[in-house]
Design a protein around this motif. Structure first.
Motif, short mmCIF file in Angstrom:
data_model
loop_
_atom_site.label_atom_id
_atom_site.label_comp_id
_atom_site.label_asym_id
_atom_site.label_seq_id
_atom_site.Cartn_x
_atom_site.Cartn_y
_atom_site.Cartn_z
N THR A 105 8.85 -43.57 1.15
CA THR A 105 7.09 -43.29 1.21
C THR A 105 5.76 -43.51 1.23
O THR A 105 5.07 -44.21 0.65
CB THR A 105 7.24 -42.28 -0.67
N LEU A 106 6.02 -44.83 1.93
CA LEU A 106 5.27 -45.17 2.52
C LEU A 106 4.89 -46.44 1.59
O LEU A 106 2.85 -47.04 0.99
CB LEU A 106 3.97 -45.07 3.22
N GLY A 126 12.78 -33.51 -5.38
CA GLY A 126 14.17 -33.85 -4.80
C GLY A 126 15.12 -33.93 -4.97
O GLY A 126 15.26 -33.85 -6.35
N PRO A 127 16.05 -34.47 -4.20
CA PRO A 127 17.69 -34.40 -5.01
C PRO A 127 18.04 -35.47 -5.71
O PRO A 127 16.69 -36.60 -5.71
CB PRO A 127 18.67 -34.91 -3.73
N LYS A 165 18.69 -35.83 7.50
CA LYS A 165 18.36 -34.85 7.64
C LYS A 165 18.12 -34.33 6.26
O LYS A 165 16.54 -33.96 5.75
CB LYS A 165 19.50 -34.00 7.84
N GLU A 166 18.22 -34.68 5.28
CA GLU A 166 18.17 -35.31 3.60
C GLU A 166 16.51 -35.40 3.61
O GLU A 166 15.69 -35.01 2.83
CB GLU A 166 18.90 -36.00 2.79
N ASN A 167 16.32 -37.07 4.11
CA ASN A 167 15.02 -37.93 4.45
C ASN A 167 14.03 -36.32 5.24
O ASN A 167 12.90 -36.56 4.45
CB ASN A 167 15.22 -38.65 5.27
N GLU A 168 14.38 -35.50 5.50
CA GLU A 168 13.13 -34.69 6.60
C GLU A 168 13.09 -33.80 5.34
O GLU A 168 11.90 -33.29 5.36
CB GLU A 168 14.10 -33.74 7.33
N GLU A 169 13.66 -33.15 4.67
CA GLU A 169 13.42 -32.15 4.17
C GLU A 169 12.90 -32.95 2.82
O GLU A 169 11.48 -32.48 2.51
CB GLU A 169 14.81 -31.57 3.30
N ARG A 172 9.16 -33.37 3.25
CA ARG A 172 8.49 -31.81 3.33
C ARG A 172 7.92 -31.64 2.26
O ARG A 172 6.51 -31.38 2.12
CB ARG A 172 9.19 -30.87 3.76
N MET A 173 9.27 -31.91 1.21
CA MET A 173 8.37 -31.49 -0.28
C MET A 173 6.87 -32.53 -0.61
O MET A 173 6.68 -32.14 -1.65
CB MET A 173 9.58 -31.98 -0.86
N PHE A 174 7.48 -34.19 -0.22
CA PHE A 174 6.91 -35.29 -0.66
C PHE A 174 5.39 -35.30 0.04
O PHE A 174 4.36 -34.60 -0.52
CB PHE A 174 6.73 -36.37 -0.20
N ALA A 175 5.04 -34.45 1.46
CA ALA A 175 4.32 -33.78 1.68
C ALA A 175 3.43 -32.68 1.59
O ALA A 175 1.92 -32.80 1.25
CB ALA A 175 3.67 -33.94 3.13
#
Length: 182
Positions: A105-106, A126-127, A165-169, A172-175
């Protein structure tokens, strides 16, 4: 309680004083009750073996603090990240891992870039993976090493695909959440 720790060594006698003081629940020995997550969280390092240690913790007589994703949890994490003295007197802390530790998340979530309300909102998405932190010598004395497994490079690659794959999802949620806060 069965617990797992991924790293590069067989750790029969963990050091509860080793590691970052500003981690989620402060300094201690971090484990997870989620075996699958321990394997997915494992990393590879050139010239080192990747190991998952298995432990059993007897919680009888220990002070165990349970957190859920809540304001109390967030305040405790936020204080640790800002190196405030740990005033929680617990032998063991059980609670969710702050997702910005798992995903990139930078560094903005608890860095001070956002206000506390915004930070907490982002940490709630997220999870939810759980961690168990051994904080005291008393708890360490009740932690029994059972065994360890070595993870092969091929296994690590498969687990890393799942994490990617989980990081990509999550990204998206974070953005999406970050954009809603603008």
């Amino acid at each position: 309680m069965l617990l797992y720790h991924a790293g590069f060594d067989v750790i029969k006698e963990p050091d509860i004083h080793y590691g970052r003081k500003n981690a989620d629940f402060g300094q201690g020995f971090y484990t997870t009750p989620d075996k699958e997550f321990a394997y997915r969280w494992a990393k590879e390092s050139v010239g080192k073996k990747t190991i998952v240690n298995y432990y059993e913790l007897d919680t009888d007589g220990l002070v165990v603090k349970y957190f859920s994703r809540s304001e109390e949890w967030f305040e405790y994490i936020y204080a640790n990240r800002h190196l405030k003295p740990d005033e929680l007197e617990a032998d063991v802390i059980v609670g969710p891992i702050a997702n910005e530790i798992i995903y990139d998340t930078l560094g903005i979530t608890t860095s001070g870039f956002l206000d506390k309300k915004e930070s907490m909102e982002l940490l709630m998405i997220g999870p939810e993976y759980m961690q168990v932190v051994i904080k005291s010598e008393r708890a360490k004395a009740q932690l029994k090493w059972l065994s360890s497994d070595e993870i092969t490079s091929q296994q690590l690659a498969e687990y890393q695909k799942l994490m990617a794959k989980e990081n990509e999802e999550f990204q998206r949620m974070f953005a999406k959440k970050f954009k809603e806060m603008e």
